[in-house]
Design an enzyme around this catalytic site. Structure first.
Site, short mmCIF file in Angstrom:
data_model
loop_
_atom_site.label_atom_id
_atom_site.label_comp_id
_atom_site.label_asym_id
_atom_site.label_seq_id
_atom_site.Cartn_x
_atom_site.Cartn_y
_atom_site.Cartn_z
N SER A 1 0.82 -1.22 0.00
CA SER A 1 0.00 0.00 0.00
C SER A 1 0.85 1.27 0.00
O SER A 1 0.60 2.19 -0.79
CB SER A 1 -0.98 0.01 1.18
OG SER A 1 -0.35 -0.31 2.39
N HIS B 1 -1.97 -9.00 1.88
CA HIS B 1 -1.67 -7.72 2.57
C HIS B 1 -2.83 -7.44 3.54
O HIS B 1 -3.14 -8.28 4.38
CB HIS B 1 -1.46 -6.64 1.50
CG HIS B 1 -0.90 -5.34 1.99
ND1 HIS B 1 -0.23 -5.19 3.16
CD2 HIS B 1 -0.91 -4.09 1.42
CE1 HIS B 1 0.15 -3.92 3.32
NE2 HIS B 1 -0.27 -3.23 2.28
N HIS C 1 5.61 -12.92 7.37
CA HIS C 1 5.82 -11.53 6.94
C HIS C 1 6.99 -11.47 5.97
O HIS C 1 7.94 -12.25 6.09
CB HIS C 1 6.10 -10.60 8.13
CG HIS C 1 5.86 -9.17 7.81
ND1 HIS C 1 6.85 -8.36 7.29
CD2 HIS C 1 4.74 -8.40 7.89
CE1 HIS C 1 6.34 -7.15 7.08
NE2 HIS C 1 5.07 -7.15 7.44
N ARG D 1 3.06 -4.96 16.60
CA ARG D 1 1.66 -4.50 16.44
C ARG D 1 0.71 -5.60 16.93
O ARG D 1 -0.37 -5.30 17.42
CB ARG D 1 1.37 -4.16 14.96
CG ARG D 1 2.27 -3.05 14.43
CD ARG D 1 2.08 -2.86 12.93
NE ARG D 1 2.41 -4.05 12.17
CZ ARG D 1 2.24 -4.19 10.86
NH1 ARG D 1 1.73 -3.19 10.16
NH2 ARG D 1 2.58 -5.31 10.24
N ASP E 1 -2.31 -8.58 11.50
CA ASP E 1 -3.67 -9.00 11.14
C ASP E 1 -4.17 -10.20 11.95
O ASP E 1 -5.36 -10.49 11.94
CB ASP E 1 -3.73 -9.33 9.64
CG ASP E 1 -3.38 -8.12 8.80
OD1 ASP E 1 -3.86 -7.03 9.11
OD2 ASP E 1 -2.61 -8.27 7.83
N1 CMX Z 1 1.10 -20.05 5.95
C1 CMX Z 1 1.55 -20.96 5.07
N2 CMX Z 1 2.57 -20.75 4.24
C2 CMX Z 1 3.21 -19.58 4.33
C3 CMX Z 1 2.83 -18.59 5.25
C4 CMX Z 1 1.72 -18.86 6.08
N3 CMX Z 1 1.26 -17.97 6.95
N4 CMX Z 1 3.64 -17.53 5.11
C5 CMX Z 1 4.50 -17.83 4.12
N5 CMX Z 1 4.24 -19.07 3.64
C6 CMX Z 1 4.86 -19.74 2.51
C7 CMX Z 1 4.73 -18.87 1.28
O1 CMX Z 1 3.46 -19.01 0.66
C8 CMX Z 1 5.88 -19.37 0.44
O2 CMX Z 1 5.47 -20.58 -0.18
P1 CMX Z 1 5.89 -20.95 -1.69
O3 CMX Z 1 7.38 -21.06 -1.64
O4 CMX Z 1 5.17 -22.20 -1.96
O5 CMX Z 1 5.45 -19.80 -2.54
C9 CMX Z 1 6.94 -19.69 1.47
O6 CMX Z 1 6.24 -19.85 2.72
C10 CMX Z 1 7.97 -18.61 1.63
O7 CMX Z 1 7.32 -17.39 1.89
P2 CMX Z 1 8.04 -16.25 2.77
O8 CMX Z 1 9.28 -15.83 2.02
O9 CMX Z 1 8.19 -16.67 4.17
O10 CMX Z 1 6.95 -15.11 2.76
P3 CMX Z 1 6.71 -13.98 1.67
O11 CMX Z 1 7.62 -12.85 1.95
O12 CMX Z 1 6.72 -14.52 0.28
O13 CMX Z 1 5.19 -13.57 1.96
C11 CMX Z 1 3.37 -13.06 3.37
C12 CMX Z 1 4.84 -12.85 3.13
C13 CMX Z 1 2.91 -12.13 4.48
C14 CMX Z 1 2.59 -12.71 2.10
C15 CMX Z 1 3.13 -14.55 3.77
O14 CMX Z 1 3.78 -14.82 4.99
C16 CMX Z 1 1.66 -14.91 3.88
O15 CMX Z 1 1.06 -15.27 2.86
N6 CMX Z 1 1.06 -14.82 5.11
C17 CMX Z 1 -0.36 -15.06 5.29
C18 CMX Z 1 -1.15 -13.84 4.82
C19 CMX Z 1 -0.95 -12.66 5.78
O16 CMX Z 1 -1.07 -12.80 6.99
N7 CMX Z 1 -0.73 -11.48 5.21
C20 CMX Z 1 -0.67 -10.23 5.99
C21 CMX Z 1 0.73 -9.64 6.13
C22 CMX Z 1 0.70 -8.33 6.89
C23 CMX Z 1 0.02 -7.26 6.10
O17 CMX Z 1 0.56 -6.84 5.06
O18 CMX Z 1 -1.08 -6.82 6.47
#
Ligand code: CMX
Length: 468
Positions: A270, A300, A346, A355, A401
């Protein structure tokens, strides 16, 4: 004091009233946020000019092929003055942690949580405001809060089936008709004055967002009636009351919520989006509407709606008082089906998000026996272990979140689809403080270099050949 006379003479009635209110305000309070900013900007411009002259050619990092394919993680490529995120410690707003902000920023009478007005002052200036300065911003935002009738109509015409975040985006785009920056740009104001119009738009946008957000909420879930803004109330209290919640603890929650969701340095989707769109000199309304669209993604901001939905679904499946093993089994079934555990992980953080902790402390203080809070706490003890064993995510800990929905539902605010709108109202504080500085520093249109895989292969081959 700056008075954009050319804009005053041509803009709509509502805009003129806004500027008059702002002028009256600045006359009564000589050290307003705007006045302080006017002093600070030339100092910062000088500081950066000198820093660049002495260090402009210094190397601050390398870009690898993996970074290019991997969402640009870790590339230092953005200027963002308001906050810096440390992977272990979490966010600092202008060098201050969340507990430091809670201790140092002014509070409402009888309140314990900091007022977001003070956080905005801190983000913009780097300074902790006085109680009087914060009260002045509360009054100024209330004075600027009216939205034009055509925007009300646009919101009212949205079908209830349209997601609240889409309605918010539509409404902010509609508000763009009010932009002082767009009008001033069309009239050819010099670049050195851009920030002043961006400041005016930012103050207007922030002031109007609670009215817009409440109208969407009341239309979709309630009777469509929105209480008027109370000129004597702070920004969060007005938001809470317009939504229809009068419990003083809910008002306190809104103050905390608006502070902690405001800013998370410049690279998140964002903030980065508002910065990118603003760099094309799109006005603050267009820039922030774009940011809202990014926040509406499930990876996000939309994660906050997903978390409560997920937790309730899990509760349905495993019952009110599940054992740890039942939760573990449920989590594994989710992970095996290829889904993510919302609220955990994250892109930058590698520890529990502060947070999350500040919301947990609020819950421990105000709702320790809430069954959903107990379930959230139980998950906090279990999810990181399961995600670590799963072995994919780089960060198994909860983010912001993972906790917000459980606090809202305690007060009867159960409409999960709406939760990200609250995140967006808060995020305006960070995005707008960033945009004011981007224009004050005259940052150019953003345009990083992209590569095709073919071009990348050639570049790597050339570099390898050079080394041999
Ligand atoms: N549950 C399961 N798998 C997860 C995970 C979770 N909570 N978080 C990361 N992973 C997975 C990713 O999908 C990725 O899998 P692939 O290799 O198959 O694609 C792998 O672990 C590596 O990811 P990462 O490098 O640890 O995380 P990213 O930087 O790519 O993504 C985020 C970060 C937040 C998008 C991810 O942790 C996620 O999807 N979390 C759940 C959604 C969430 O809570 N989002 C809110 C974030 C805060 C915000 O912006 O508001």
């Amino acid at each position: 004091m700056f008075v954009p006379r050319t804009v005053l003479s041509r803009s709509a009635k509502a805009s003129a009233a806004t500027f008059q209110a702002a002028r009256a305000f600045a006359t009564a309070k000589p050290k307003s946020l705007r006045d302080r900013l006017t002093e600070l900007i030339p100092e910062k411009q000088e500081e950066i000019k000198k820093f660049r002259a002495e260090n402009g050619d210094k190397v601050i990092g390398n870009v690898t092929v993996d970074m290019l394919y991997g969402g640009m993680r870790g590339i230092k490529g953005l200027l963002w003055e308001g906050s810096v995120l440390d992977a272990e410690e979490g966010i600092r707003f202008r060098g201050k942690t969340i507990p430091e902000c809670q201790a140092q920023l002014p509070k409402a009478k009888g309140g314990e949580e900091p007022l977001p007005e003070g956080l905005f002052y801190l983000l913009v200036t780097g300074e902790v405001p006085t109680q009087a300065q914060v009260e002045a911003i509360s009054a100024e935002w209330a004075a600027r809060s009216a939205i034009p009738a055509y925007v009300e109509e646009v919101i009212d015409r949205c079908p209830n089936t349209l997601h609240p975040m889409s309605q918010l985006s539509v409404a902010i785009n509609a508000l763009q008709g009010e932009s002082a920056f767009a009008k001033a740009y069309a009239q050819g104001v010099p670049k050195t004055q851009y920030w002043q119009y961006v400041y005016e738009d930012s103050m207007d946008l922030i002031a109007k967002l609670p009215v817009v957000a409440a109208r969407i909420y009341r239309n979709v879930y309630k009777d469509g009636k929105v209480a008027p803004v109370d000129m004597a109330k702070d920004w969060s209290a007005n938001l809470a009351h317009m939504l229809g919640y009068t419990d003083p603890q809910f008002v306190e929650l809104m103050r905390l919520y608006m502070v902690i969701h405001s800013d998370h340095e410049g690279g998140n989707v964002s903030a980065h989006t508002s910065h990118l769109v603003g760099s094309a000199l799109s006005d603050p309304y267009l820039s922030f509407a774009a940011a809202v669209n990014g926040l509406a993604g499930p990876l996000h901001g939309l994660a906050n709606q997903e978390v409560l939905r997920f937790t309730l679904k899990m509760k349905d499946a495993v019952g009110e008082n599940p054992t740890d093993q039942q939760i573990k089994d449920y989590l594994w079934s989710l992970l095996k089906s290829g889904q993510v555990v919302p609220g955990y992980g994250h892109a930058v953080l590698r520890k529990t998000d502060p947070r999350y902790m500040s919301q947990r402390e609020f819950a421990l203080k105000h709702l320790p026996n809430d069954p959903m809070f107990k379930l959230t706490s139980q998950m906090y003890n279990i999810v990181p272990g399961v995600l670590t064993e799963h072995g994919k995510t780089k960060n198994p800990w909860p983010n912001v979140d993972a906790h917000s929905g459980v606090l809202l539902q305690h007060f009867g605010f159960v409409e999960q689809d709406y939760y990200t709108v609250l995140f967006a109202v808060s995020r305006a504080l960070g995005c707008m403080s960033g945009l004011i500085w981007s224009r004050a520093l005259g940052l150019p249109i953003e345009r990083p270099k992209s590569m095709s895989t073919e071009a990348l292969k050639q570049l790597v081959a050339q570099q390898t050949a050079k080394k041999q």
